[in-house]
Scaffold this motif. Structure first.
Motif, PDB file in Angstrom:
ATOM      1  N   ASP A 128       5.173   5.478   9.510  1.00 40.78           N
ATOM      2  CA  ASP A 128       6.376   6.200   9.084  1.00 40.78           C
ATOM      3  C   ASP A 128       7.592   5.295   9.024  1.00 40.78           C
ATOM      4  O   ASP A 128       8.670   5.731   8.620  1.00 40.78           O
ATOM      5  N   GLY A 129       7.427   4.032   9.421  1.00 39.24           N
ATOM      6  CA  GLY A 129       8.537   3.094   9.424  1.00 39.24           C
ATOM      7  C   GLY A 129       8.796   2.445   8.079  1.00 39.24           C
ATOM      8  O   GLY A 129       9.755   1.705   7.919  1.00 39.24           O
ATOM      9  N   HIS A 130       7.956   2.705   7.103  1.00 36.60           N
ATOM     10  CA  HIS A 130       8.139   2.111   5.782  1.00 36.60           C
ATOM     11  C   HIS A 130       9.200   2.894   5.018  1.00 36.60           C
ATOM     12  O   HIS A 130       9.222   4.125   5.058  1.00 36.60           O
ATOM     13  N   PRO A 131      10.103   2.198   4.325  1.00 37.63           N
ATOM     14  CA  PRO A 131      11.162   2.900   3.597  1.00 37.63           C
ATOM     15  C   PRO A 131      10.652   3.833   2.504  1.00 37.63           C
ATOM     16  O   PRO A 131      11.368   4.733   2.082  1.00 37.63           O
ATOM     17  N   ALA A 132       9.427   3.661   2.066  1.00 32.79           N
ATOM     18  CA  ALA A 132       8.875   4.537   1.028  1.00 32.79           C
ATOM     19  C   ALA A 132       8.274   5.815   1.605  1.00 32.79           C
ATOM     20  O   ALA A 132       7.984   6.744   0.859  1.00 32.79           O
ATOM     21  N   SER A 133       8.104   5.878   2.913  1.00 38.44           N
ATOM     22  CA  SER A 133       7.496   7.062   3.534  1.00 38.44           C
ATOM     23  C   SER A 133       8.281   8.314   3.166  1.00 38.44           C
ATOM     24  O   SER A 133       9.490   8.378   3.350  1.00 38.44           O
ATOM     25  N   GLY A 134       7.560   9.283   2.625  1.00 36.55           N
ATOM     26  CA  GLY A 134       8.169  10.550   2.272  1.00 36.55           C
ATOM     27  C   GLY A 134       9.082  10.499   1.062  1.00 36.55           C
ATOM     28  O   GLY A 134       9.813  11.449   0.800  1.00 36.55           O
ATOM     29  N   SER A 135       9.049   9.399   0.311  1.00 36.21           N
ATOM     30  CA  SER A 135       9.934   9.272  -0.841  1.00 36.21           C
ATOM     31  C   SER A 135       9.199   9.601  -2.138  1.00 36.21           C
ATOM     32  O   SER A 135       7.999   9.871  -2.144  1.00 36.21           O
ATOM     33  N   THR A 136       9.931   9.520  -3.221  1.00 38.89           N
ATOM     34  CA  THR A 136       9.373   9.768  -4.551  1.00 38.89           C
ATOM     35  C   THR A 136       9.460   8.478  -5.363  1.00 38.89           C
ATOM     36  O   THR A 136      10.221   7.561  -5.005  1.00 38.89           O
ATOM     37  N   PRO A 137       8.745   8.418  -6.473  1.00 40.47           N
ATOM     38  CA  PRO A 137       8.896   7.241  -7.338  1.00 40.47           C
ATOM     39  C   PRO A 137      10.348   7.017  -7.772  1.00 40.47           C
ATOM     40  O   PRO A 137      10.794   5.868  -7.837  1.00 40.47           O
ATOM     41  N   GLU A 138      11.069   8.080  -8.020  1.00 42.39           N
ATOM     42  CA  GLU A 138      12.477   7.938  -8.419  1.00 42.39           C
ATOM     43  C   GLU A 138      13.292   7.274  -7.306  1.00 42.39           C
ATOM     44  O   GLU A 138      14.175   6.459  -7.567  1.00 42.39           O
ATOM     45  N   ARG A 181       0.850  -1.190   0.000  1.00 45.52           N
ATOM     46  CA  ARG A 181       0.000   0.000   0.000  1.00 45.52           C
ATOM     47  C   ARG A 181       0.890   1.246   0.000  1.00 45.52           C
ATOM     48  O   ARG A 181       0.638   2.188  -0.746  1.00 45.52           O
ATOM     49  N   ALA A 182       1.929   1.240   0.827  1.00 45.95           N
ATOM     50  CA  ALA A 182       2.837   2.393   0.886  1.00 45.95           C
ATOM     51  C   ALA A 182       3.483   2.629  -0.473  1.00 45.95           C
ATOM     52  O   ALA A 182       3.572   3.778  -0.932  1.00 45.95           O
ATOM     53  N   VAL A 210       5.912 -13.737  10.244  1.00 46.79           N
ATOM     54  CA  VAL A 210       6.324 -12.331  10.195  1.00 46.79           C
ATOM     55  C   VAL A 210       5.095 -11.500  10.558  1.00 46.79           C
ATOM     56  O   VAL A 210       4.032 -11.653   9.961  1.00 46.79           O
ATOM     57  N   ASN A 211       5.234 -10.664  11.588  1.00 45.39           N
ATOM     58  CA  ASN A 211       4.058 -10.006  12.139  1.00 45.39           C
ATOM     59  C   ASN A 211       4.203  -8.492  12.296  1.00 45.39           C
ATOM     60  O   ASN A 211       3.407  -7.871  12.993  1.00 45.39           O
ATOM     61  N   PHE A 212       5.198  -7.905  11.650  1.00 45.31           N
ATOM     62  CA  PHE A 212       5.325  -6.455  11.687  1.00 45.31           C
ATOM     63  C   PHE A 212       4.125  -5.855  10.964  1.00 45.31           C
ATOM     64  O   PHE A 212       3.733  -6.333   9.910  1.00 45.31           O
ATOM     65  N   ASP A 213       3.534  -4.820  11.538  1.00 48.24           N
ATOM     66  CA  ASP A 213       2.332  -4.210  10.973  1.00 48.24           C
ATOM     67  C   ASP A 213       2.605  -2.737  10.692  1.00 48.24           C
ATOM     68  O   ASP A 213       2.783  -1.952  11.622  1.00 48.24           O
ATOM     69  N   TYR A 214       2.627  -2.384   9.407  1.00 46.26           N
ATOM     70  CA  TYR A 214       2.893  -0.991   9.041  1.00 46.26           C
ATOM     71  C   TYR A 214       1.792  -0.049   9.517  1.00 46.26           C
ATOM     72  O   TYR A 214       2.038   1.144   9.667  1.00 46.26           O
ATOM     73  N   ALA A 215       0.611  -0.550   9.783  1.00 42.66           N
ATOM     74  CA  ALA A 215      -0.444   0.313  10.325  1.00 42.66           C
ATOM     75  C   ALA A 215      -0.065   0.823  11.716  1.00 42.66           C
ATOM     76  O   ALA A 215      -0.479   1.897  12.123  1.00 42.66           O
ATOM     77  N   GLN A 216       0.743   0.051  12.432  1.00 42.41           N
ATOM     78  CA  GLN A 216       1.205   0.454  13.759  1.00 42.41           C
ATOM     79  C   GLN A 216       2.414   1.382  13.693  1.00 42.41           C
ATOM     80  O   GLN A 216       2.755   2.024  14.681  1.00 42.41           O
ATOM     81  N   ALA A 217       3.080   1.413  12.535  1.00 37.48           N
ATOM     82  CA  ALA A 217       4.281   2.243  12.364  1.00 37.48           C
ATOM     83  C   ALA A 217       4.327   2.771  10.931  1.00 37.48           C
ATOM     84  O   ALA A 217       5.232   2.443  10.166  1.00 37.48           O
TER      85      ALA A 217
END
Length: 191
Positions: A162-172, A67-68, A153-160
């Motif tokens: 901003d923890g996704h590497p794509a957060s605040g990034s661009t397609p490039e 989703r991110a 594997v139980n990490f939940d991006y809904a709980q974090a």
């Protein structure tokens, strides 16, 4: 709780792959080729299919992770929510709807696919190459969802979020994200 005692809790895909790095790099290179290369479907549409299939499989980790990426590549989060709630009423374009319907049926009832399912994709203006891209994305995420769910594997991006590497990034920034991830895992294993 992870099913592999050597993994931390919560466990992220990186934890799993760092523990078992064999074949990660070629898998991530394939994933990059499928999800980031030029294609009939846009990168955002392919990430949307990955998100949708993962949500259908109730794979929280993959649905959140992709989703991110889908959002980075221009897919509206509200559309993703509506799609996951109900394909029939989601505000998906008439062109994309049969592709998503095909992916959903392939995901849950592959032996029930018939020629008219493919024909609906072609009638919407897609080529065989586009349908094959959608099939590959669905297949890849069925495998990935089972790796995630089978190992706990139980990490939940809904709980974090901003923890996704794509957060605040661009397609490039995300143009070769899977290959970079595979290279990072490979370097960790060597080092």
């Amino acid at each position: 709780m992870p099913f592999l005692p050597s993994l931390p809790d919560p466990a992220h895909l990186m934890d799993l792959y760092a523990r078992f790095p064999h074949n990660v790099r070629p898998l991530m290179d394939y994933t990059d080729g499928l999800l980031r290369s030029e294609g009939e479907l846009s990168v955002g549409e392919r990430e949307l299919i990955a998100t949708y299939v993962s949500a259908l499989n109730a794979c929280t980790f993959c649905a959140g992770a992709h989703r991110a990426y889908a959002e980075v590549f221009g897919i509206d989060g509200a559309l993703i929510d509506a799609l996951i709630a109900d394909l029939e009423t989601a505000p998906v374009s008439d062109k994309l709807r049969p592709v998503l319907a095909y992916a959903a049926k392939l995901n849950t009832l592959p032996s029930k696919l018939v020629e008219r399912d493919a024909q609906a994709v072609y009638d919407a203006g897609w080529s065989e190459a586009a349908l094959y891209e959608a099939v590959q994305v669905c297949a890849l995420f069925n495998m990935m969802n089972r790796i995630i769910e089978g190992t706990g594997v139980n990490f939940d991006y809904a709980q974090a979020p901003d923890g996704h590497p794509a957060s605040g990034s661009t397609p490039e920034d995300q143009s070769a994200s899977y290959s970079r991830f595979g290279a990072m895992i490979e370097a960790m294993a060597k080092g």
